[in-house]
Design a protein around this motif. Structure first.
Motif, PDB file in Angstrom:
ATOM      1  N   PHE A   1      -3.046  15.274   1.379  1.00  8.98           N
ATOM      2  CA  PHE A   1      -2.770  15.979   2.626  1.00  8.98           C
ATOM      3  C   PHE A   1      -3.019  15.056   3.825  1.00  8.98           C
ATOM      4  N   ARG A   2      -4.098  14.266   3.770  1.00  9.78           N
ATOM      5  CA  ARG A   2      -4.371  13.317   4.864  1.00  9.78           C
ATOM      6  C   ARG A   2      -3.237  12.303   4.984  1.00  9.78           C
ATOM      7  N   SER A   3      -2.781  11.789   3.817  1.00 13.49           N
ATOM      8  CA  SER A   3      -1.682  10.826   3.848  1.00 13.49           C
ATOM      9  C   SER A   3      -0.426  11.462   4.432  1.00 13.49           C
ATOM     10  N   LEU A   4      -0.182  12.738   4.093  1.00 13.43           N
ATOM     11  CA  LEU A   4       0.960  13.460   4.620  1.00 13.43           C
ATOM     12  C   LEU A   4       0.887  13.564   6.143  1.00 13.43           C
ATOM     13  N   VAL A   5      -0.277  13.951   6.675  1.00 12.81           N
ATOM     14  CA  VAL A   5      -0.438  14.117   8.125  1.00 12.81           C
ATOM     15  C   VAL A   5      -0.303  12.787   8.841  1.00 12.81           C
ATOM     16  N   LEU A   6      -0.929  11.746   8.312  1.00 16.38           N
ATOM     17  CA  LEU A   6      -0.894  10.438   8.975  1.00 16.38           C
ATOM     18  C   LEU A   6       0.532   9.890   9.031  1.00 16.38           C
ATOM     19  N   ASN A   7       1.282  10.040   7.945  1.00 17.91           N
ATOM     20  CA  ASN A   7       2.655   9.533   7.938  1.00 17.91           C
ATOM     21  C   ASN A   7       3.531  10.295   8.908  1.00 17.91           C
ATOM     22  N   LEU A   8       3.366  11.610   8.988  1.00 19.36           N
ATOM     23  CA  LEU A   8       4.168  12.386   9.923  1.00 19.36           C
ATOM     24  C   LEU A   8       3.822  12.046  11.371  1.00 19.36           C
ATOM     25  N   LEU A   9       2.526  11.882  11.667  1.00 16.11           N
ATOM     26  CA  LEU A   9       2.125  11.515  13.028  1.00 16.11           C
ATOM     27  C   LEU A   9       2.595  10.109  13.374  1.00 16.11           C
ATOM     28  N   ASP A  10       2.534   9.205  12.401  1.00 18.20           N
ATOM     29  CA  ASP A  10       2.977   7.839  12.645  1.00 18.20           C
ATOM     30  C   ASP A  10       4.483   7.801  12.910  1.00 18.20           C
TER      31      ASP A  10
ATOM     32  N   LEU B   1       0.830  -1.210   0.000  1.00 22.44           N
ATOM     33  CA  LEU B   1       0.000   0.000   0.000  1.00 22.44           C
ATOM     34  C   LEU B   1       0.862   1.257   0.000  1.00 22.44           C
ATOM     35  N   LYS B   2       1.958   1.234   0.780  1.00 26.96           N
ATOM     36  CA  LYS B   2       2.857   2.366   0.786  1.00 26.96           C
ATOM     37  C   LYS B   2       3.476   2.589  -0.600  1.00 26.96           C
ATOM     38  N   LEU B   3       3.892   1.498  -1.234  1.00 28.72           N
ATOM     39  CA  LEU B   3       4.480   1.624  -2.568  1.00 28.72           C
ATOM     40  C   LEU B   3       3.451   2.141  -3.572  1.00 28.72           C
ATOM     41  N   LEU B   4       2.202   1.708  -3.422  1.00 21.88           N
ATOM     42  CA  LEU B   4       1.141   2.202  -4.298  1.00 21.88           C
ATOM     43  C   LEU B   4       0.924   3.696  -4.099  1.00 21.88           C
ATOM     44  N   ASP B   5       0.891   4.124  -2.839  1.00 23.90           N
ATOM     45  CA  ASP B   5       0.726   5.559  -2.571  1.00 23.90           C
ATOM     46  C   ASP B   5       1.894   6.362  -3.149  1.00 23.90           C
ATOM     47  N   LEU B   6       3.099   5.804  -3.003  1.00 20.92           N
ATOM     48  CA  LEU B   6       4.278   6.486  -3.528  1.00 20.92           C
ATOM     49  C   LEU B   6       4.234   6.563  -5.050  1.00 20.92           C
ATOM     50  N   TYR B   7       3.783   5.497  -5.685  1.00 25.43           N
ATOM     51  CA  TYR B   7       3.681   5.490  -7.149  1.00 25.43           C
ATOM     52  C   TYR B   7       2.663   6.520  -7.623  1.00 25.43           C
ATOM     53  N   LEU B   8       1.520   6.566  -6.951  1.00 23.00           N
ATOM     54  CA  LEU B   8       0.492   7.530  -7.339  1.00 23.00           C
ATOM     55  C   LEU B   8       0.973   8.961  -7.125  1.00 23.00           C
ATOM     56  N   ALA B   9       1.720   9.171  -6.036  1.00 24.66           N
ATOM     57  CA  ALA B   9       2.214  10.516  -5.777  1.00 24.66           C
ATOM     58  C   ALA B   9       3.212  10.971  -6.831  1.00 24.66           C
ATOM     59  N   GLU B  10       3.969  10.032  -7.421  1.00 29.66           N
ATOM     60  CA  GLU B  10       4.974  10.390  -8.419  1.00 29.66           C
ATOM     61  C   GLU B  10       4.406  10.467  -9.822  1.00 29.66           C
ATOM     62  N   HIS B  11       3.338   9.727 -10.114  1.00 26.27           N
ATOM     63  CA  HIS B  11       2.830   9.621 -11.480  1.00 26.27           C
ATOM     64  C   HIS B  11       1.421  10.181 -11.638  1.00 26.27           C
ATOM     65  N   GLN B  12       0.965  10.915 -10.685  1.00 25.54           N
ATOM     66  CA  GLN B  12      -0.390  11.442 -10.761  1.00 25.54           C
ATOM     67  C   GLN B  12      -0.347  12.947 -10.554  1.00 25.54           C
TER      68      GLN B  12
END
Length: 474
Positions: A358-367, A300-311
């Protein structure tokens, strides 16, 4: 042929054309003027001789053509005659002849009359002569007077001028060739430096520069070349860094897959053999489940990273403070059970964001902040509005990180403490994803940390302009 030799050859040819042509024209003009003067002097002398014959005839009244011979003899005896040869003929009879060149007289009888004399030139024993032929009548008998004047000095002078010119011309050509080659070598030296720099770049020396500092067109070319080489070096360095990052990514990714897959295969093999007790089977199944969940989180993390780079995200007007509060609400009691206090502060207003990113950004920083805590502490998340967007700051009171680790935190799969992060379920992709999200919003991520003093992560997002609460989208 080298360029400097071409320049030398061109200058030598130009000098040969200009100096040679000009000098030849000058010598020719000088020769023609001298020849014209000699012709004029010879014509004056010839006219004077005819006038002498006519004057004597009127005074003495000649009875026959042979009487004119006495005049010729008297003039010759007195000396000072200007002619080199003379002949006086009456029809086929030669009355008198003087001088060796008379043997080379031209037959110009058909071109003369009592009022007109003819002119010609001949060469006798390598000497040049000017011949004047005229007619005079004595007692009704026509006489033909041929007179030759020596004009060899004119030709000798021209020959001397040509020989002198040839020597001077050869010396000037040698000097011009030497000076031209020296000047061309000085002018083309920057080109040699450019060529050497190009060869060094082609051989792999990306730091090589031309070193040309002149302010002419070659200097401008050298500066453009150096700028191109610098850009090429930067591009190659970026490419190498990318390749090294890819290599590290593949190695880390392979390691991340290998560890859970080894555990899954090992416990699955134990279950397949059927040699475990019910308690051991439950424990093996629990290990398989936990490692499979880790693989799921990794994918899931790799999918999010792929979408962030190619979307390309669609930025919408949203309240970052509201999004932060919504995300913090369910996490506050969970963190409280671990003795961690979550403090949320937000400045009200709207700016352009992609809400899900933005939600993904906040969750990763809090985690990441939660994983950095070794016991009770405080995590503070703050949102402030800026002129071009917003700024998110997450600060924790955890263990902190050494300064040398800060430059690598956004690399995929990088962990400061690999064993601790893996035990907490981390894959080392959280900050990498956060960095991509910030870049998609035209912003950047900045980290500050000291061992034992906690970590502060500041993310600047430049999605749009801030707006006051309850206003129209900006």
């Amino acid at each position: 042929m080298k360029f400097r030799l071409k320049i030398t050859l061109a200058l030598v040819c130009l000098l040969s054309l200009l100096f040679g042509g000009g000098s030849s024209a000058l010598i020719s003009l000088s020769f023609q003027n001298a020849l014209a003067r000699e012709q004029a002097a010879a014509k004056a002398s010839y006219d004077q001789l005819l006038h002498t014959f006519q004057l004597v005839e009127r005074v003495e009244v000649w009875s026959q053509p042979q009487d004119a011979v006495q005049v010729v003899q008297q003039l010759s005896a007195q000396g000072g005659q200007s002619w080199a040869a003379l002949s006086l003929t009456a029809g086929e009879d030669v009355l008198v002849t003087q001088g060796v060149p008379a043997q080379g007289f031209l037959d110009l009888s058909g071109l003369v009359n009592p009022s007109h004399c003819a002119q010609g030139a001949f060469v006798h024993y390598d000497k040049h002569y000017l011949q004047l032929t005229g007619q005079l009548d004595i007692q009704g008998s026509p006489l033909l007077l041929n007179v030759a004047y020596d004009i060899s000095p004119i030709y000798q002078t021209r020959q001397q001028q040509q020989e002198t010119f040839g020597k001077i011309f050869a010396a000037l050509l040698a000097i011009c060739a030497l000076l031209s080659y020296t000047a061309a070598r000085l002018l083309t030296r920057p080109l040699d430096k450019l060529a050497q720099a190009a060869q060094a770049l082609a051989a792999g020396d990306l730091a090589r520069r031309s070193g040309v500092t002149s302010r002419d067109e070659i200097g401008a070319l050298a500066r453009e070349f150096d700028a191109m080489a610098a850009r090429q070096q930067e591009h190659i360095a970026a490419l190498q860094a990318t390749m090294e990052g890819q290599d590290r990514f593949i190695g880390s990714f392979t390691h991340e897959l290998k560890t859970p897959m080894t555990s899954i295969l090992g416990y699955a093999d134990l279950l397949r053999r059927g040699t475990l007790s019910p308690a051991e089977q439950a424990q093996a199944a629990n290990y398989i489940f936990s490692e499979a969940k880790r693989l799921e989180r990794l994918s899931l993390k790799l999918l999010d990273l792929y979408l962030a780079e190619h979307q390309t995200p669609e930025l919408l007007p949203a309240s970052p403070a509201a999004l932060l509060r919504d995300l913090a609400a369910p996490l506050t009691p969970v963190l409280a059970q671990e003795g961690i206090s979550l403090v949320v502060q937000g400045e009200e207003g709207l700016c352009l964001l992609e809400p899900d990113l933005f939600r993904s950004l906040v969750l990763n920083l809090l985690d990441n902040a939660r994983k950095a805590m070794e016991g009770p502490g405080t995590i503070t998340a703050t949102v402030t509005l800026t002129d071009s967007g917003c700024r998110l700051t997450v600060q924790d009171t955890g263990r902190g990180m050494p300064p040398e680790a800060l430059a690598h935190l956004t690399e995929a799969f990088y962990r400061v403490d690999k064993s601790r992060s893996r035990a907490q379920g981390g894959a080392g992709l959280g900050l990498t994803l956060c960095d991509r999200v910030a870049a998609l919003h035209g912003g950047q991520l900045h980290l500050e940390s000291q061992p034992g003093q906690g970590t502060t992560v500041t993310v600047t997002l430049k999605g749009g302009l801030p707006c006051p609460p309850d206003s129209s989208p900006c």
